[in-house]
Design a protein around this motif. Sequence first.
Motif, PDB file in Angstrom:
ATOM      1  N   SER A  67       0.823  -1.212   0.000  1.00 38.35           N
ATOM      2  CA  SER A  67       0.000   0.000   0.000  1.00 38.35           C
ATOM      3  C   SER A  67       0.855   1.260   0.000  1.00 38.35           C
ATOM      4  O   SER A  67       0.536   2.252  -0.656  1.00 38.35           O
ATOM      5  N   SER A 125      -6.131   4.870  -5.932  1.00 38.25           N
ATOM      6  CA  SER A 125      -7.015   3.705  -6.084  1.00 38.25           C
ATOM      7  C   SER A 125      -6.278   2.408  -5.789  1.00 38.25           C
ATOM      8  O   SER A 125      -6.800   1.512  -5.112  1.00 38.25           O
ATOM      9  N   GLN A 181      -5.705   2.127  -2.049  1.00 38.20           N
ATOM     10  CA  GLN A 181      -6.925   1.724  -1.363  1.00 38.20           C
ATOM     11  C   GLN A 181      -7.186   0.229  -1.549  1.00 38.20           C
ATOM     12  O   GLN A 181      -7.562  -0.477  -0.612  1.00 38.20           O
ATOM     13  N   SER A 238      -7.330  -2.667   1.345  1.00 41.08           N
ATOM     14  CA  SER A 238      -8.484  -3.562   1.443  1.00 41.08           C
ATOM     15  C   SER A 238      -8.051  -5.021   1.363  1.00 41.08           C
ATOM     16  O   SER A 238      -8.602  -5.892   2.054  1.00 41.08           O
ATOM     17  N   ARG A 267      -8.754   2.855   6.674  1.00 42.69           N
ATOM     18  CA  ARG A 267      -9.480   2.067   5.680  1.00 42.69           C
ATOM     19  C   ARG A 267     -10.611   1.271   6.322  1.00 42.69           C
ATOM     20  O   ARG A 267     -11.704   1.177   5.768  1.00 42.69           O
ATOM     21  N   GLN A 301     -13.508   3.227   6.801  1.00 45.77           N
ATOM     22  CA  GLN A 301     -14.086   3.647   5.521  1.00 45.77           C
ATOM     23  C   GLN A 301     -14.047   5.169   5.335  1.00 45.77           C
ATOM     24  O   GLN A 301     -14.992   5.776   4.863  1.00 45.77           O
ATOM     25  N   ALA A 351     -12.024   8.219   3.405  1.00 42.62           N
ATOM     26  CA  ALA A 351     -11.186   8.455   2.235  1.00 42.62           C
ATOM     27  C   ALA A 351      -9.847   9.043   2.664  1.00 42.62           C
ATOM     28  O   ALA A 351      -9.752   9.682   3.722  1.00 42.62           O
ATOM     29  N   PRO A 352      -8.784   8.866   1.878  1.00 40.71           N
ATOM     30  CA  PRO A 352      -7.480   9.440   2.234  1.00 40.71           C
ATOM     31  C   PRO A 352      -7.525  10.944   2.449  1.00 40.71           C
ATOM     32  O   PRO A 352      -6.734  11.485   3.219  1.00 40.71           O
TER      33      PRO A 352
END
Length: 252
Positions: A3, A14, A17, A21, A122, A125, A127-128
Amino acid sequence: PESVKMWTEARDVSAMQEALSGIIGAYERDFAKHPNISEFPKISMIWKSIPSQLARENKKFIYKVVKEGARAREYEDALQWLVDARLVHKIYRSSAPGLPVAAYDDLSAFKLYLVDVGLLRRLAQLAPTAFGEGNRLFTEYKGALTENYVLQTLITQFEVLPRYWSQNNPPYEVDFLIQRDNDIFPVEVKSEANLASKSLRKFKELFSDNVKLRVRFSLDNLKLDDDVLNIPLFMADQADRLIGLALKQLNP
């Protein structure tokens, strides 16, 4: 880690992320693979409750947040599996800055942090962009993310796992207590511009004979103000060295 590589080398949000995940998914598959199968639902529920636990103003772990009516004796084995797997850090409340630190643990009060702040974001949930959103999205959770980040750096620098300190009526809380050699230092983590440290002041008032230096992590510059060492968040991984330098300056 994959990551980090996706961001530092490719600047691909993307892909980053997706990599995070994937890591979380791999952990969650392990919950069903390695422990006793009867513990799988409990481990999973504890894991998924961590963002909710840390979203509360008082971040003390509450079993009823995991499941309504849940009791410690029903879930403590599942929680210990996560600790032993080093997926979470269990930080006990300390009643006083004494040695050995384990002798002052309040075993009924603790906080849970994730092994990695990126995984926490993450799992929650977010966003960065949440890190740059100021108070528009959240206030308390920014503090949780910042505490998790600082804890990660402290664990790599100090042999003894940090604790935290709190009292009620009136409420005060010091985010972490760290042991360096045979000294214990109170640590406060600030994610806001406000640097008021009422709890650090109260801690010194109560334990003045035990406090050589107080430490604060914040967005402010590196400075030593009386016995309060302010460490910029980006220098958190230099805390041990900076505390040593501050002690030499206070006691030449």
